[in-house]
Motif scaffolding. Structure first.
Motif, PDB file in Angstrom:
ATOM      1  N   ARG A  94     -22.392  -4.892   3.891  1.00 12.08           N
ATOM      2  CA  ARG A  94     -21.941  -5.214   5.435  1.00 12.08           C
ATOM      3  C   ARG A  94     -22.630  -4.147   6.472  1.00 12.08           C
ATOM      4  O   ARG A  94     -22.967  -4.704   7.401  1.00 12.08           O
ATOM      5  CB  ARG A  94     -20.599  -5.206   5.495  1.00 12.08           C
ATOM      6  N   GLN A  95     -23.019  -3.185   5.776  1.00 11.96           N
ATOM      7  CA  GLN A  95     -23.881  -2.133   6.536  1.00 11.96           C
ATOM      8  C   GLN A  95     -25.261  -2.503   6.459  1.00 11.96           C
ATOM      9  O   GLN A  95     -26.057  -1.414   6.894  1.00 11.96           O
ATOM     10  CB  GLN A  95     -23.434  -0.693   5.950  1.00 11.96           C
ATOM     11  N   GLY A  96     -25.734  -3.518   5.678  1.00 10.68           N
ATOM     12  CA  GLY A  96     -27.288  -3.919   5.861  1.00 10.68           C
ATOM     13  C   GLY A  96     -27.975  -3.511   4.418  1.00 10.68           C
ATOM     14  O   GLY A  96     -29.175  -3.655   4.300  1.00 10.68           O
ATOM     15  N   ASP A  97     -27.153  -3.064   3.412  1.00 11.96           N
ATOM     16  CA  ASP A  97     -27.782  -2.564   2.206  1.00 11.96           C
ATOM     17  C   ASP A  97     -28.854  -3.936   1.673  1.00 11.96           C
ATOM     18  O   ASP A  97     -28.098  -4.978   1.349  1.00 11.96           O
ATOM     19  CB  ASP A  97     -26.813  -2.255   1.194  1.00 11.96           C
ATOM     20  N   LYS A  98     -29.876  -3.639   1.265  1.00 11.80           N
ATOM     21  CA  LYS A  98     -30.647  -4.739   0.645  1.00 11.80           C
ATOM     22  C   LYS A  98     -30.437  -5.105  -0.844  1.00 11.80           C
ATOM     23  O   LYS A  98     -30.958  -5.977  -1.440  1.00 11.80           O
ATOM     24  CB  LYS A  98     -32.355  -4.434   1.050  1.00 11.80           C
TER      25      LYS A  98
END
Length: 315
Positions: A128-132
């Motif tokens: 949700r924090q944008g980790d790929k």
């Protein structure tokens, strides 16, 4: 040879279901393997109780049903085998090629579920924090952090684990089987042990009406609030897709009647579907139908065959 011997001696109902085309040989082997630990008399009783319950159950669902029946037919034997499994818990490592190894852990189901839930929770937070990274990569990395004392361990709330048990069993007045969401039936002894463990990470769900929860949010809200989400997690227990065992708290909440088609955000119209089966709903040839009175989801595959499970989530 062992399967053939069992089917023609003490599993006649399973053989009849296979001959009638209700199950295939692989599904029959699931019944045989699950009952192989018990006496032939107990296995025969379980086999008899399967009559009328073979249809529209995939092999994993059939095996869970057999385990549940085993617990009811032979509770003392089930508890003895459970304790033997606990004593035999182990962790193995197998080294492979290219610098990769595999860890195998055999441990009590509640501990396994708790470990997975904790890793899944941390992985979802990072995503949700944008980790790929993929969810599989994030879960594995979270496990490494937890085991090696990394920053992923600090200041985190406990994972959401649901154990369903009736009040008399919790108090020791009865010995009815309980259920660990995502795993299936567990013995009353195991459920009580989890309940009174000071370090337990479970949510005890007692089978009594729950108050103070929203009933209907109408058309004003698309996303259900946290109280309704917990209510739906408790009532459905796992993904609504027949045969799927992913715990409801790690699924999407789907509108049975789509929001764009005037579907309401209420406990009757909302149901949990894991991401895979949520996306499957929109694939050509698949039909998802929910009974308006019981809430039971019936899924019809492209080949025309339909699958449904009990409305309570129990086998």
């Amino acid at each position: 040879m062992a399967l053939a011997d069992a089917l023609t001696s003490y599993l006649p109902c399973t053989l009849a279901a296979m001959e009638a085309g209700l199950i295939d040989e692989y599904a029959a082997s699931r019944v045989f393997e699950a009952t192989a630990c018990a006496s032939k008399e107990v296995a025969a009783e379980v086999d008899a109780r399967l009559v009328g319950r073979f249809e529209n159950r995939n092999p994993p669902a059939l095996r869970r049903l057999v385990n549940s029946l085993l617990m009811r037919v032979d509770p003392e034997g089930y508890e003895r085998r459970r304790q033997e499994k606990v004593a035999a818990r182990r962790l193995e490592i197998r080294h492979g090629d290219h610098g990769s190894s595999t860890l195998f852990a055999e441990l009590p189901s509640d501990r396994a579920q708790a470990l997975y839930a904790a890793c899944d929770r941390d992985a979802l937070a990072k995503k949700r924090q944008g980790d790929k990274r993929t969810m599989d990569q994030l879960r594995l990395d979270a496990l490494v952090e937890h085991c090696l004392g990394g920053h992923g361990c600090a200041g985190k709330p406990k994972a959401q684990i649901f154990v369903h048990i009736d009040l008399p069993t919790l108090l020791g007045l009865r010995d009815n089987p309980a259920e660990l969401a995502g795993c299936g039936g567990i013995s009353p002894e195991m459920a009580r042990a989890i309940a009174f463990d000071a370090d337990s990470v479970w949510n005890r769900i007692i089978d009594e009406p729950m108050t103070g929860l929203p009933i209907d949010l109408g058309r004003k809200n698309y996303r259900p609030p946290s109280a309704m989400r917990k209510y739906l997690h408790v009532t459905h227990r796992t993904c609504s897709m027949p045969g799927c065992t992913r715990p409801a708290q790690y699924t999407d909440l789907d509108h049975a009647t789509a929001w764009k088609d005037s579907g309401r955000t209420d406990k009757a119209n909302m149901r949990p579907l894991c991401r895979v089966h949520h996306l499957l709903r929109d694939e050509p040839g698949w039909t998802f139908t929910t009974d308006s009175e019981t809430g039971v989801l019936t899924v019809t595959a492209p080949n025309g065959r339909s699958y449904a499970e009990d409305s309570t989530g129990f086998v």
